[in-house]
Design an enzyme around this catalytic site. Sequence first.
Site, PDB file in Angstrom:
ATOM      1  CG  HIS A 195      40.716  65.320  -3.794  1.00 56.88           C
ATOM      2  ND1 HIS A 195      41.346  65.336  -5.008  1.00 56.88           N
ATOM      3  CD2 HIS A 195      40.310  64.051  -3.591  1.00 56.88           C
ATOM      4  CE1 HIS A 195      41.330  64.135  -5.543  1.00 56.88           C
ATOM      5  NE2 HIS A 195      40.707  63.319  -4.696  1.00 56.88           N
ATOM      6  CG  HIS A 295      42.141  56.103  -0.084  1.00 62.29           C
ATOM      7  ND1 HIS A 295      42.909  55.878  -1.224  1.00 62.29           N
ATOM      8  CD2 HIS A 295      41.243  57.046  -0.426  1.00 62.29           C
ATOM      9  CE1 HIS A 295      42.486  56.662  -2.196  1.00 62.29           C
ATOM     10  NE2 HIS A 295      41.475  57.372  -1.745  1.00 62.29           N
TER      11      HIS A 295
END
Length: 387
Positions: A195, A295
Site C-alpha cells: 500500500h 485492481h
Amino acid sequence: MTTKLKITAIKPYPAWVGTRNQMLVKVETDQGIFGWGESGLSGREKAVAGAVEHYREFLIGRDPMQIGRIWQEVYRSQYFEGGRVLQAAISAIDIALHDIKGKALGVPVYELLGGKQRDRIPTFASTGDEAEGDVAIERARELRAQGWQAIRFFPVGQNSRDVFEPRESIGATATMLNKARRHLGNDVVLGIDYHHRLSVAEAASFCNKLDRGVLDFLEEPIRDETPEAYESLRTMTDIPFAIGEEFTSKWQFLPYIERGIHQFNRLDICNAGGFTEAMKIAGWSEAHYVDLMPHNPLGPVCTAATVHLAAAVPNFAWLETRAPEARLGFDNSEFFPVQPRLDGPDYPVGDLPGLGVEVNEEAVQAQSFHFWEAPHLKRRDGSVTNW
C-alpha cells in the site's frame, strides 16, 4: 434500435454500500437504453460527481455510440486535462457508454473489444487487512482449500488507525511470509500489498529479509510519482512488482512499461479512463510482456467491467476479488440484483448484453452518501506517513 441514439441524462450517484461509498454513474438515452459506470476514486466521490456534472453539460444530446470521439473530447476540451478526479469521471462515463452500446447491439461488452479470449477469469483472493501472523496463514490455508491458487497478504500493522512504523512492520511481515511459504508449499502464488507505505530503503530491507522464492509479486511497496525511485528499487530485488492502481492514463504507465520496471499492471478500469484507455494500455503492455492484474476493490459495476476487459485481452494474470471477505458488503444483492458471481476462484464470462449487471436505482437513490476518510497515519515521532 431504429434511429440514432441521443444522450438525455447523466446521473452521478455517490452512495454508501457495505463499508464504503460507491461512485456510480448512469447515462440515459432517448430510446430507453441506459448504461452504468463506476468511478474508482474512493474517498473523494463528491469531487468526481462534480466533474461528471461538468461533462454532462455538453454531452447531453450527443450520440453515445461515438465512444472514442467522446473520450477525446472530454479529455482534451479543457486546459487542465487529466488528473485523478477528471479521469475517474471519464472512466465512469466511458464504461457506461460501453454498457449502452453493448445493449443497443445486443452483445456483451467484450464483443466490442474484439471478442473473448477466455471463458473464465481467474482471480486472486486476500487474507484480509485485519489478519496478521498465524491468523493470516490460516486464512490463506482456507482460501487455498476453496480453490484459490493466487493469494495476497497484507503487512503487519496494515489495519492500524493511528500509528504505522515501517521498520516495525517489515521484520514481522517477512517472518509471516517466510512461514506462510513453508506451510503452503511452492505451488501457490503468494503476494503482498504494501500500500505504498515504504521508502526505497525500507522496501529493499523488507525484500532482503525474505527467503528466496517466497513472494511471486510485491504490490505497491513505494509511491509511484517517481519512476526513477522504482528503477532504483528494481536493482535491489528480483521479486516481480505489481504496480499501477493509482495510474490514470497511458502516459503514467509509459515509463513503467517502456523501462521494464514492473511485471504486473494493477490497472484500474474505473480510474485509468474506462475501456477506451484500458485497451490501449493492455496492448502496450502486451508488446513488453507485462500481464494485467487489475485492481478491483469497488462494487459489481467495476467487477463486471473488469471481467469484460480480462476476457478480451491476451496478457492477463489474475483479477482481484474481495468477494470472500463478506463483511465488506460491496456486492450487496439489494443494490445489484444481477452481477458477476464467483464460481470457485473464477468469474465465468457471461453472455448478457452490455456489462451484464443490473443496479437497483431506487435503492441507490435512497442510500445516503457518507463522508469517509482513510486513516491519517503518523509515525511514532508524530510525522505524517502514507495510508
